[in-house]
Design a protein around this motif. Structure first.
Motif, PDB file in Angstrom:
ATOM      1  N   LEU A 267      61.316  30.068  64.787  1.00  0.00           N
ATOM      2  CA  LEU A 267      60.749  28.841  64.417  1.00  0.00           C
ATOM      3  C   LEU A 267      59.169  29.033  65.251  1.00  0.00           C
ATOM      4  O   LEU A 267      58.039  28.459  64.919  1.00  0.00           O
ATOM      5  CB  LEU A 267      61.292  27.719  65.074  1.00  0.00           C
ATOM      6  CG  LEU A 267      60.477  26.310  64.888  1.00  0.00           C
ATOM      7  CD1 LEU A 267      60.294  26.134  63.158  1.00  0.00           C
ATOM      8  CD2 LEU A 267      61.518  25.061  65.271  1.00  0.00           C
ATOM      9  N   PHE A 268      59.333  29.801  66.505  1.00  0.00           N
ATOM     10  CA  PHE A 268      58.047  29.708  67.425  1.00  0.00           C
ATOM     11  C   PHE A 268      57.413  30.968  67.133  1.00  0.00           C
ATOM     12  O   PHE A 268      56.208  30.926  67.023  1.00  0.00           O
ATOM     13  CB  PHE A 268      58.587  29.793  68.896  1.00  0.00           C
ATOM     14  CG  PHE A 268      59.582  28.493  69.069  1.00  0.00           C
ATOM     15  CD1 PHE A 268      58.946  27.241  69.479  1.00  0.00           C
ATOM     16  CD2 PHE A 268      60.937  28.546  68.946  1.00  0.00           C
ATOM     17  CE1 PHE A 268      59.604  26.338  69.534  1.00  0.00           C
ATOM     18  CE2 PHE A 268      61.570  27.303  69.016  1.00  0.00           C
ATOM     19  CZ  PHE A 268      61.077  26.157  69.538  1.00  0.00           C
TER      20      PHE A 268
ATOM     21  N   SER B 141      54.143  24.439  70.497  1.00  0.00           N
ATOM     22  CA  SER B 141      55.225  24.663  71.031  1.00  0.00           C
ATOM     23  C   SER B 141      55.909  23.911  72.224  1.00  0.00           C
ATOM     24  O   SER B 141      55.130  23.747  73.218  1.00  0.00           O
ATOM     25  CB  SER B 141      55.642  26.078  71.139  1.00  0.00           C
ATOM     26  OG  SER B 141      55.376  27.017  70.205  1.00  0.00           O
ATOM     27  N   ILE B 142      56.749  22.973  71.746  1.00  0.00           N
ATOM     28  CA  ILE B 142      57.473  22.069  72.925  1.00  0.00           C
ATOM     29  C   ILE B 142      58.521  22.526  73.495  1.00  0.00           C
ATOM     30  O   ILE B 142      59.516  22.636  72.864  1.00  0.00           O
ATOM     31  CB  ILE B 142      57.530  20.627  72.648  1.00  0.00           C
ATOM     32  CG1 ILE B 142      56.314  20.061  71.705  1.00  0.00           C
ATOM     33  CG2 ILE B 142      58.051  19.730  73.553  1.00  0.00           C
ATOM     34  CD1 ILE B 142      55.096  19.797  72.303  1.00  0.00           C
TER      35      ILE B 142
ATOM     36  N   ASP C 115      61.398  33.241  77.587  1.00  0.00           N
ATOM     37  CA  ASP C 115      61.560  34.109  76.089  1.00  0.00           C
ATOM     38  C   ASP C 115      60.577  33.569  75.310  1.00  0.00           C
ATOM     39  O   ASP C 115      59.848  34.207  74.444  1.00  0.00           O
ATOM     40  CB  ASP C 115      62.848  34.408  75.831  1.00  0.00           C
ATOM     41  CG  ASP C 115      63.380  35.176  76.894  1.00  0.00           C
ATOM     42  OD1 ASP C 115      62.939  36.104  77.435  1.00  0.00           O
ATOM     43  OD2 ASP C 115      65.049  35.017  77.046  1.00  0.00           O
ATOM     44  N   LEU C 116      61.034  32.190  74.924  1.00  0.00           N
ATOM     45  CA  LEU C 116      60.373  31.692  74.008  1.00  0.00           C
ATOM     46  C   LEU C 116      58.810  31.385  74.495  1.00  0.00           C
ATOM     47  O   LEU C 116      57.822  31.466  73.241  1.00  0.00           O
ATOM     48  CB  LEU C 116      60.996  30.314  73.651  1.00  0.00           C
ATOM     49  CG  LEU C 116      62.299  30.311  73.003  1.00  0.00           C
ATOM     50  CD1 LEU C 116      62.693  28.840  73.011  1.00  0.00           C
ATOM     51  CD2 LEU C 116      62.237  30.855  71.728  1.00  0.00           C
ATOM     52  N   ARG C 117      58.457  31.027  75.470  1.00  0.00           N
ATOM     53  CA  ARG C 117      56.897  31.052  76.135  1.00  0.00           C
ATOM     54  C   ARG C 117      56.245  32.277  75.594  1.00  0.00           C
ATOM     55  O   ARG C 117      55.224  32.219  75.075  1.00  0.00           O
ATOM     56  CB  ARG C 117      56.758  30.756  77.349  1.00  0.00           C
ATOM     57  CG  ARG C 117      55.518  30.380  77.790  1.00  0.00           C
ATOM     58  CD  ARG C 117      55.429  30.345  79.379  1.00  0.00           C
ATOM     59  NE  ARG C 117      55.763  31.336  80.114  1.00  0.00           N
ATOM     60  CZ  ARG C 117      54.866  32.547  80.458  1.00  0.00           C
ATOM     61  NH1 ARG C 117      53.492  32.630  79.807  1.00  0.00           N
ATOM     62  NH2 ARG C 117      55.445  33.513  80.696  1.00  0.00           N
ATOM     63  N   SER C 118      56.963  33.425  75.862  1.00  0.00           N
ATOM     64  CA  SER C 118      56.071  34.659  75.674  1.00  0.00           C
ATOM     65  C   SER C 118      55.940  35.186  74.076  1.00  0.00           C
ATOM     66  O   SER C 118      55.159  35.666  73.891  1.00  0.00           O
ATOM     67  CB  SER C 118      56.966  35.952  76.312  1.00  0.00           C
ATOM     68  OG  SER C 118      58.144  36.182  75.729  1.00  0.00           O
TER      69      SER C 118
ATOM     70  N   LYS D 234      53.426  31.803  69.231  1.00  0.00           N
ATOM     71  CA  LYS D 234      52.110  32.157  68.900  1.00  0.00           C
ATOM     72  C   LYS D 234      51.219  30.995  68.994  1.00  0.00           C
ATOM     73  O   LYS D 234      49.865  30.915  68.814  1.00  0.00           O
ATOM     74  CB  LYS D 234      51.632  32.539  67.375  1.00  0.00           C
ATOM     75  CG  LYS D 234      52.711  34.019  67.156  1.00  0.00           C
ATOM     76  CD  LYS D 234      52.624  34.566  65.739  1.00  0.00           C
ATOM     77  CE  LYS D 234      53.328  35.847  65.468  1.00  0.00           C
ATOM     78  NZ  LYS D 234      53.344  36.222  64.329  1.00  0.00           N
ATOM     79  N   ALA D 235      51.735  29.607  69.466  1.00  0.00           N
ATOM     80  CA  ALA D 235      50.907  28.666  69.563  1.00  0.00           C
ATOM     81  C   ALA D 235      50.901  28.100  70.924  1.00  0.00           C
ATOM     82  O   ALA D 235      51.483  28.742  71.616  1.00  0.00           O
ATOM     83  CB  ALA D 235      51.727  27.540  68.737  1.00  0.00           C
ATOM     84  N   LYS D 236      49.961  27.120  71.300  1.00  0.00           N
ATOM     85  CA  LYS D 236      50.002  26.557  72.381  1.00  0.00           C
ATOM     86  C   LYS D 236      51.464  26.124  72.965  1.00  0.00           C
ATOM     87  O   LYS D 236      52.224  25.479  72.355  1.00  0.00           O
ATOM     88  CB  LYS D 236      49.115  25.274  72.369  1.00  0.00           C
ATOM     89  CG  LYS D 236      48.933  24.291  73.708  1.00  0.00           C
ATOM     90  CD  LYS D 236      48.087  23.169  73.204  1.00  0.00           C
ATOM     91  CE  LYS D 236      47.919  22.050  74.649  1.00  0.00           C
ATOM     92  NZ  LYS D 236      47.187  21.006  74.102  1.00  0.00           N
ATOM     93  N   VAL D 237      51.755  26.564  74.477  1.00  0.00           N
ATOM     94  CA  VAL D 237      52.877  26.217  74.600  1.00  0.00           C
ATOM     95  C   VAL D 237      52.936  24.747  75.629  1.00  0.00           C
ATOM     96  O   VAL D 237      52.090  24.687  76.548  1.00  0.00           O
ATOM     97  CB  VAL D 237      53.524  27.176  75.634  1.00  0.00           C
ATOM     98  CG1 VAL D 237      54.942  26.743  76.136  1.00  0.00           C
ATOM     99  CG2 VAL D 237      53.931  28.341  74.540  1.00  0.00           C
ATOM    100  N   ILE D 238      53.719  23.770  75.693  1.00  0.00           N
ATOM    101  CA  ILE D 238      53.775  22.568  76.468  1.00  0.00           C
ATOM    102  C   ILE D 238      55.379  22.302  76.848  1.00  0.00           C
ATOM    103  O   ILE D 238      56.152  22.716  75.888  1.00  0.00           O
ATOM    104  CB  ILE D 238      53.185  21.165  75.403  1.00  0.00           C
ATOM    105  CG1 ILE D 238      51.979  21.375  75.146  1.00  0.00           C
ATOM    106  CG2 ILE D 238      53.740  19.935  76.295  1.00  0.00           C
ATOM    107  CD1 ILE D 238      50.784  21.154  76.244  1.00  0.00           C
TER     108      ILE D 238
END
Length: 482
Positions: free
Chosen positions: A214-215, A225-226, A236-239, A242-246
């Motif tokens: 999904l991310f 990405s929330i 892992d998901l933050r890295s 492909k979108a801005k991470v909040i």
């Protein structure tokens, strides 16, 4: 719609609909030959043609091609079906603000919070485990995340009913089976990652890989990405996002953080720290895990344009989400909670809440484990219940063609000291819990939530629902000496 609008260089024949089940094909439909675990759609082409299929979309070389139909060979039938559904239904997801929610637990709660609060400024639909809802329409779901044909048809209906946004639960099955590949999400929300669905994914690594899609696929330039910063999979998901991470959480510094949390059996309070400012939040949601769910929802709504204080004002009186930490109060002198908890993590969190509200009184849990699903977690359920409960009543929970008694025996392997009994009939199990409850005790009815069916050997059978059953039992069997 003309076939040539769906496939380049295709004839301009009229297409009446899309179908992947040869038994349900109607005259003029496209039939997609989907590969499957037990059946291959290519084996049912003749049946599709007999039912009037105008076009066959396939990936394998066919020995026979009958006249009267158009045959289109593609590399990936699932991908072709996704793209056709998007075009045939006029790109409905492109016309709404799309929230996708994934994670082991909390998807239904977050999706419903988003829908309920978003509805205060513009119409928002919901698709997930509990129901399909938009405007005054409420439908029973089949899958948490429907197959692409149903999904795009549903979103098209939403657009026609005036929906401007949609909150969609995105399951790991839905991601692994590419059901949402043709949806360009605006927001992707991650709740948490714990043990679940290994019967399907095989390993935790495979399970996480499905969730992460999904991310990885969040490609909109202004997508968000929330992510739960307190979950071990955050980095892992933050890295890979492909979108801005909040980020949101409680234990660590993050974009949306809850501090000074106060929990009660009927409300919660906390200070929301965002952008260097602190906001007072009071909500009728209870339990720590719902603070996380609320933080994720607040972040998603604020990042998509809603005023933060307006969101916070709506948090105080959120509608009860059926079967999700649903407290039943008919004036009885004990607590009753109905919850969908069906994972080890979800089970432990709801039992921690149960222990919190009954304190040193008796905690009674009624639950089972689904048949044909992840056998390994059954003993774990027993271990968790053994840690928190005073009485465990094991019962049926979607046994399918397994023996409920054998399932219960596997759960019992994890129970070392807590009193426990097996009552196969779920209604009778709930009745027994009510008859055993005294003043201050707490009853947890787990696994089914608001579901009005039980899967047995011959398929889906009617069930009045845990909330209905326990209300009847409270009125009839409450211990008058309680």
């Amino acid at each position: 719609m003309r076939l040539s609008k769906l496939f380049k260089n295709a004839p301009t024949v009229n297409i009446t609909g899309l179908c992947s089940d040869s038994r349900k094909v109607k005259p003029g439909n496209i039939y997609f030959c989907l590969p499957g675990i037990t059946h291959d759609g290519h084996d049912f082409i003749n049946q599709a043609l007999e039912n009037g299929a105008k076009c066959i979309v396939h990936s394998k070389k066919l020995e026979e091609m009958k006249s009267g139909a158009v045959y289109i060979r593609v590399d990936d039938v699932i991908d072709a079906m996704n793209q056709c559904a998007r075009l045939f239904y006029s790109k409905p997801a492109d016309k709404m603000l799309m929230y996708g929610v994934t994670g082991t637990n909390g998807k239904s709660t977050i999706s419903n919070i988003i829908r309920n609060i978003r509805n205060t400024i513009e119409p928002c639909g919901y698709i997930g485990t509990i129901s399909i809802e938009y405007g005054n329409v409420k439908l029973a779901p089949d899958l948490t995340t429907p197959d692409p044909l149903v999904l795009h048809k549903t979103m098209s209906d939403m657009v026609q009913k005036g929906m401007k946004a949609c909150a969609l639960e995105v399951s790991s099955h839905g991601l692994a089976q590419h059901r949402v590949d043709a949806i360009k999400f605006d927001v992707a929300i991650f709740t948490n990652f714990t043990y679940d669905h290994l019967d399907f994914h095989g390993t935790l690594d495979n399970y996480f890989e499905a969730k992460s899609l999904l991310f990885k696929n969040l490609v909109k330039q202004d997508g968000v990405s929330i992510l739960n910063i307190d979950d071990e999979k955050y980095e892992d998901l933050r890295s890979i996002s492909k979108a801005k991470v909040i980020s949101y959480g409680i234990d660590r510094e993050c974009d949306y953080r809850a501090i000074n949390v106060v929990l009660d059996s009927h409300y919660s309070r906390f200070d929301l720290v965002y952008g260097g400012k602190t906001y007072k939040v009071k909500t009728n949601l209870v339990a720590t895990y719902n603070i996380y769910n609320l933080l994720a929802s607040i972040a998603a709504l604020h990042e998509t344009g809603m005023d933060l204080q307006e969101i916070i004002d709506q948090c105080e009186h959120l509608p009860q989400i059926d079967g999700r930490l649903e407290q039943i109060d008919l004036g009885q002198p004990y607590h009753v909670v109905v919850d969908f908890a069906h994972t080890p993590d979800g089970m432990e969190k709801i039992m921690q809440f149960g222990r919190q509200i009954c304190k040193d009184k008796k905690l009674i849990a009624v639950f089972g484990s689904a048949g044909k699903r992840d056998i390994a977690k059954r003993k774990v359920f027993g271990e968790i219940a053994d840690q928190y409960c005073d009485l465990i009543i094991l019962t049926e929970d979607d046994p399918r063609d397994e023996d409920p008694k054998e399932i219960a025996d596997q759960i019992k392997e994890g129970i070392k000291s807590t009193q426990n009994i097996f009552i196969e009939d779920r209604y009778e199990a709930i009745r027994q819990a009510v008859e055993n409850a005294n003043e201050g005790d707490a009853i947890l009815l787990l696994g089914k939530g608001d579901e009005s069916f039980i899967y047995r050997e011959n398929g889906r059978a009617p069930w009045i629902g845990d909330n209905v059953a326990v209300k009847e039992c409270i009125e009839k069997y409450t211990n008058q000496a309680a």
